[in-house]
Design a protein around this motif. Structure first.
Motif, PDB file in Angstrom:
ATOM      1  N   ARG A 139       1.176  -1.119   0.157  1.00 35.03           N
ATOM      2  CA  ARG A 139       0.056   0.069  -0.162  1.00 35.03           C
ATOM      3  C   ARG A 139       0.936   1.586   0.180  1.00 35.03           C
ATOM      4  NH1 ARG A 139      -5.374  -0.524   0.072  1.00 35.03           N
ATOM      5  NH2 ARG A 139      -4.728  -3.041   0.332  1.00 35.03           N
ATOM      6  N   LEU A 225     -11.218  -2.978  -2.325  1.00 34.22           N
ATOM      7  CA  LEU A 225     -10.108  -4.350  -3.067  1.00 34.22           C
ATOM      8  C   LEU A 225     -11.352  -5.651  -2.434  1.00 34.22           C
ATOM      9  CD1 LEU A 225      -7.650  -5.635  -3.776  1.00 34.22           C
ATOM     10  CD2 LEU A 225      -6.931  -5.157  -1.550  1.00 34.22           C
ATOM     11  N   THR A 373      -2.594  -8.442  -0.214  1.00 34.94           N
ATOM     12  CA  THR A 373      -3.410  -7.171  -0.716  1.00 34.94           C
ATOM     13  C   THR A 373      -3.045  -5.961  -1.013  1.00 34.94           C
ATOM     14  OG1 THR A 373      -3.971  -7.028   1.919  1.00 34.94           O
ATOM     15  CG2 THR A 373      -5.499  -7.830   0.578  1.00 34.94           C
ATOM     16  N   SER A 374      -3.032  -5.289  -1.782  1.00 35.56           N
ATOM     17  CA  SER A 374      -2.406  -4.692  -3.122  1.00 35.56           C
ATOM     18  C   SER A 374      -3.454  -3.530  -3.225  1.00 35.56           C
ATOM     19  CB  SER A 374      -1.635  -5.295  -4.103  1.00 35.56           C
ATOM     20  OG  SER A 374      -0.919  -4.352  -5.025  1.00 35.56           O
ATOM     21  N   ASP A 375      -2.935  -2.012  -3.476  1.00 34.92           N
ATOM     22  CA  ASP A 375      -3.068  -1.352  -3.810  1.00 34.92           C
ATOM     23  C   ASP A 375      -3.107  -1.509  -5.156  1.00 34.92           C
ATOM     24  OD1 ASP A 375      -1.229  -0.314  -3.437  1.00 34.92           O
ATOM     25  OD2 ASP A 375      -1.292   2.312  -2.608  1.00 34.92           O
ATOM     26  N   THR A 376      -2.001  -1.768  -5.801  1.00 35.56           N
ATOM     27  CA  THR A 376      -1.169  -1.667  -7.435  1.00 35.56           C
ATOM     28  C   THR A 376      -1.942  -2.808  -8.379  1.00 35.56           C
ATOM     29  OG1 THR A 376       0.084  -0.443  -6.198  1.00 35.56           O
ATOM     30  CG2 THR A 376       0.577  -0.870  -8.181  1.00 35.56           C
ATOM     31  N   GLY A 377      -1.783  -2.588  -9.486  1.00 33.77           N
ATOM     32  CA  GLY A 377      -2.621  -3.950 -10.263  1.00 33.77           C
ATOM     33  C   GLY A 377      -1.177  -4.185 -10.850  1.00 33.77           C
ATOM     34  N   LYS A 380      -3.708  -7.845  -7.229  1.00 32.62           N
ATOM     35  CA  LYS A 380      -3.656  -7.374  -5.847  1.00 32.62           C
ATOM     36  C   LYS A 380      -4.050  -7.950  -5.184  1.00 32.62           C
ATOM     37  CE  LYS A 380      -5.851  -2.781  -8.058  1.00 32.62           C
ATOM     38  NZ  LYS A 380      -7.432  -1.608  -8.384  1.00 32.62           N
ATOM     39  N   SER A 422       4.722  -8.155 -10.911  1.00 33.18           N
ATOM     40  CA  SER A 422       3.661  -8.434  -9.008  1.00 33.18           C
ATOM     41  C   SER A 422       3.757  -8.702  -8.287  1.00 33.18           C
ATOM     42  CB  SER A 422       1.930  -8.519  -9.432  1.00 33.18           C
ATOM     43  OG  SER A 422       0.898  -7.496 -10.672  1.00 33.18           O
TER      44      SER A 422
END
Lengths: 508, 508
Positions: A139, A225, A373-377, A380, A422
């Motif tokens: 994040r 998300l 969990t991620s805010d970046t594709g 994610k 990723s």
């Protein structure tokens, strides 16, 4: 496993035979997965009691239930295989022969009682999704590992899958989840449009609810998300009422997003497609593959299902495919406007499931459970999808919703690079050179056209909900999209098949 | 008029012929409308330069343009008639023989330059929609006549179709309309998803915008009615971005809702279907009726369009039908996920067009123009649809959106009674016993599946907009849903046909 091969060999031949009992038994144990036989098209004119369109979990469950009641059935399936959105994929060496990963749906969890009962009846076994070690949250450019904050979750705060990286956001998301669970409990599962607040809730997108109720960027990101992961769609695509229905259908949002204790808790030994393959084995020649249905004619006396070179005449039909596919069949007489317009309004989600194979699940060595969990594709959400004995490591990810749609027109190589980028971002350079890259783009699958499931944009439940399950003459509807409980999941598919079979049994 | 009959006679026979020039001319002048020949199915294998799917205004316009450029075309049409959503219906006696009403689209108006030019080219004429006398507004149980408040509308307040019954509501609605026009002007017609506020606007329903911006019940009711009348859908069904796009596409919301000065200004002498019939006449045997397309195969060299008993091989195809119908054709290779998922997300509106015939347009005697706005269904919008010389009176109404959906499963008799109750409410007991009741339920039409047009729920423009018009290999897309200007109207259909023809011409 060789269930696939064995069943396929028998089913591909089954073009002219009718189910008259005597399901074949036994299980072969040798040859590799045969190439698809797209040229084999079902042919011949058949007669049975109940014809079922679609050999996914819903259709096969219905067929099995009817067969057990002594009713003749024939399942017609467009593909050269059974299972619908459940599909095993064999891993190449160095994985041991017979090792698979699922490229479609794969998990079952607590309260999914009907699919769990079916798994047991079929002699299959489950094992726990790898959930030992720390989660990772990526994040604002920071990678943060964290443990189960509230493993027992005694207050049912739904916090155990909410990353605490941004404490204010995490707290706000937890409150929002509780609010959503409370609202969801007030949506009647059999008729969501009758909820007291149905008009207000079906008049707005889930994004509008987020905009009005969450004020920290972190909280909003987390809710977004969660929605992307559950629906493979954006919060703006979904009716708030539909999200609430779906939450209630699963029990709670926690059930939907959690691994242990939730819908991602367990996997099936040998792969989830085995549920379908075992049922197909029992049904034997009652399953007709390579049989895309183009027309269904029905009147007061019978129903006739037709493809290019085959027809099946029956007393009743169960159409066990998603609404958007059911709408592509030509009906005679044409379906009334309410049903047809419903099928124009239940789009499938968008997800590309990607998996990289490594010599070992090396992230476990760093104390990670492999769940990101991620805010970046583009990826994610990830899971450790290694086989039970972890003799190779499999890192799995989803490219969902907006990210998925962007990826639809990329080349496989572009997607592969995005996925590896990723994985490296989350797990370091060791992720850079997988032994194998496996992807499945469900939106491009002609006979599914999106995953995980069909969903309702605003307004659809209110004006078209009553057409979702209601039979039309001799036509009955099944498929996980028609389920009251665990809608969108294997369990919902099984329940829908059971319900449709009961509906038909009462009328034969 | 006998255009229908004449054209049909020739076209029904055209199963094996190819367009090779020499359009037939002349116009018969005798026999009554022939019965539909549903059993006549097109057959034979054809070869041409460009195959066009759909003989609505878009497809026929494209064929005409290509033919004028010396390109061989063949239009394949599922129905036994041309015109798509334009359909004339002959009135029974006492109407004079040849008198028609349209049961589909019927109007044209200022700035619809391409369809107006086409009408002139085809030698057709227009006449003004009856707009003389007072409007009626039925609200809170009160029936209130009112005149054109601002006939010239010098400040462009958009007030002339807004009933002043509830002054506070009317004022608020007028301000809202101005706001919407201003926002709409900021939506790029060729790519709505690139608007500065596209994400915010496509993340909410139009209802959410109303809830946040209008505070009087009267103002909200008026906006809702305007949206229902323009989209035949509820404000909750529509993306705010789509509503803004649509407004810009037409020029302003005033253009959409007004009669004089707006999209309802003029009618076509002999009925709007004559536009299609005249084009079909010119095209002669280049139109193949009774030819539902089930499959389209395409590769680097050619495209082949197939039905049950016919095929057409061509260099390129123009698919000139709404997205939801285009999605029901089987493509080989299957269309990519972005295009297919788009077709799952552009549902058709819901409208039943109803008309009652009376010995005279008796409401004119009371100084009424026959145009009603109402808060009470099933019919909330009416028009005087009498023939130009008013030798009989025709009162027309729309059952739209939610009301239309409720009416889909009623019997014709139930709908008829609801319509007559509405007309009596507005025009008194004289409306109670019409000579004839005519209804057209477009959602039940197998080859349209809803009217007026396909629309975008939230999120669709953002993630799928680029797939709306972009050709895929040798496949090109037309139809009013693909138009930048006057999307959803005849004019948009014509423009889309012209655009698709230009696209193809540049590549042949």
């Amino acid at each position: 496993m060789t269930d696939i091969d064995h069943t396929r060999r028998r089913l591909l031949a089954g073009a002219t035979l009718l189910g008259t009992g005597a399901a074949l038994t036994g299980c072969g144990d040798s040859s590799p997965l045969a190439a698809a036989h797209a040229a084999d098209t079902a042919s011949g004119d058949h007669t049975t009691d109940v014809v079922i369109v679609g050999a996914g979990l819903a259709g096969l469950t219905a067929a099995r239930r009817l067969t057990a009641s002594g009713v003749r059935t024939l399942v017609v399936e467009a593909r050269d295989r059974v299972g619908g959105r459940a599909l095993n994929h064999p891993l190449a060496a160095p994985a041991r022969p017979g090792t698979i990963v699922e490229v479609g749906g794969q998990w079952v969890g607590p309260t999914q009682d009907r699919v769990l009962a079916l798994i047991a009846e079929l002699g299959l076994e489950t094992f726990k999704t790898w959930d030992i070690g720390d989660y990772l949250d990526y994040r604002n450019g920071q990678l943060v590992p964290y443990g189960h904050l509230f493993p027992a979750d005694p207050l049912n705060l739904g916090l155990n899958r909410i990353p605490p990286t941004d404490p204010a956001g995490a707290a706000e998301a937890a409150v929002a989840i509780q609010q959503l669970n409370d609202m969801a409990a007030r949506v009647p599962l059999e008729a969501p449009w009758t909820a007291t607040d149905a008009i207000a809730w079906d008049s707005q997108t889930f994004q509008s609810w987020v905009d009005a109720n969450l004020f920290t960027p972190g909280g909003r990101d987390l809710l977004q998300l969660a929605i992307e992961a559950v629906f493979s769609a954006q919060p703006r695509d979904l009716s708030l009422l539909h999200v609430l229905f779906y939450i209630h259908s699963a029990g709670s949002l926690d059930h939907l997003i959690n691994t242990t204790g939730g819908a991602q808790e367990s996997r099936i030994v040998g792969g989830s497609q085995r549920i379908a393959l075992r049922m197909a084995e029992e049904l034997g020649d009652r399953v007709l593959l390579n049989a895309p249905v183009t027309q269904i004619a029905y009147d007061a006396r019978s129903v006739t299902v037709r493809g290019e070179r085959f027809s099946v005449r029956a007393q009743r039909a169960i159409i066990a495919i998603p609404p958007t596919l059911a709408g592509r069949i030509r009906y005679s007489p044409a379906l009334d406007g309410l049903r047809d317009q419903l099928t124009q309004r239940v789009p499938m989600g968008t997800v590309i499931k990607v998996q990289c194979v490594y010599p070992t699940p090396f992230w476990r060595d760093s104390g990670l459970n492999g769940q990101v969990t991620s805010d970046t594709g583009p990826v994610k959400i990830t899971f450790d999808n290694s086989p039970p004995d972890a003799h190779v490591g499999v890192m799995m990810g989803f490219i969902e919703g907006e990210d998925g749609r962007r990826a639809l027109r990329q080349s496989r190589e572009e997607r592969r690079q995005g996925v590896i980028d990723s994985f490296v971002r989350y797990f370091g350079e060791q992720a850079a050179e997988p032994l194998d890259y496996i992807e499945k783009n469900w939106a491009a699958e002609e006979w599914t056209r999106g995953c995980y499931a069909g969903y309702m944009p605003p307004g659809v439940w209110l004006d078209y909900g009553e057409a979702l399950r209601a039979p039309i003459g001799r036509l009955h509807w099944a498929g996980t999209e028609t389920a009251e409980v665990w809608n969108g999941y294997f369990d919902g598919a099984v329940r829908s098949g059971e319900r449709a079979a009961e509906e038909v049994l009462a009328l034969l």
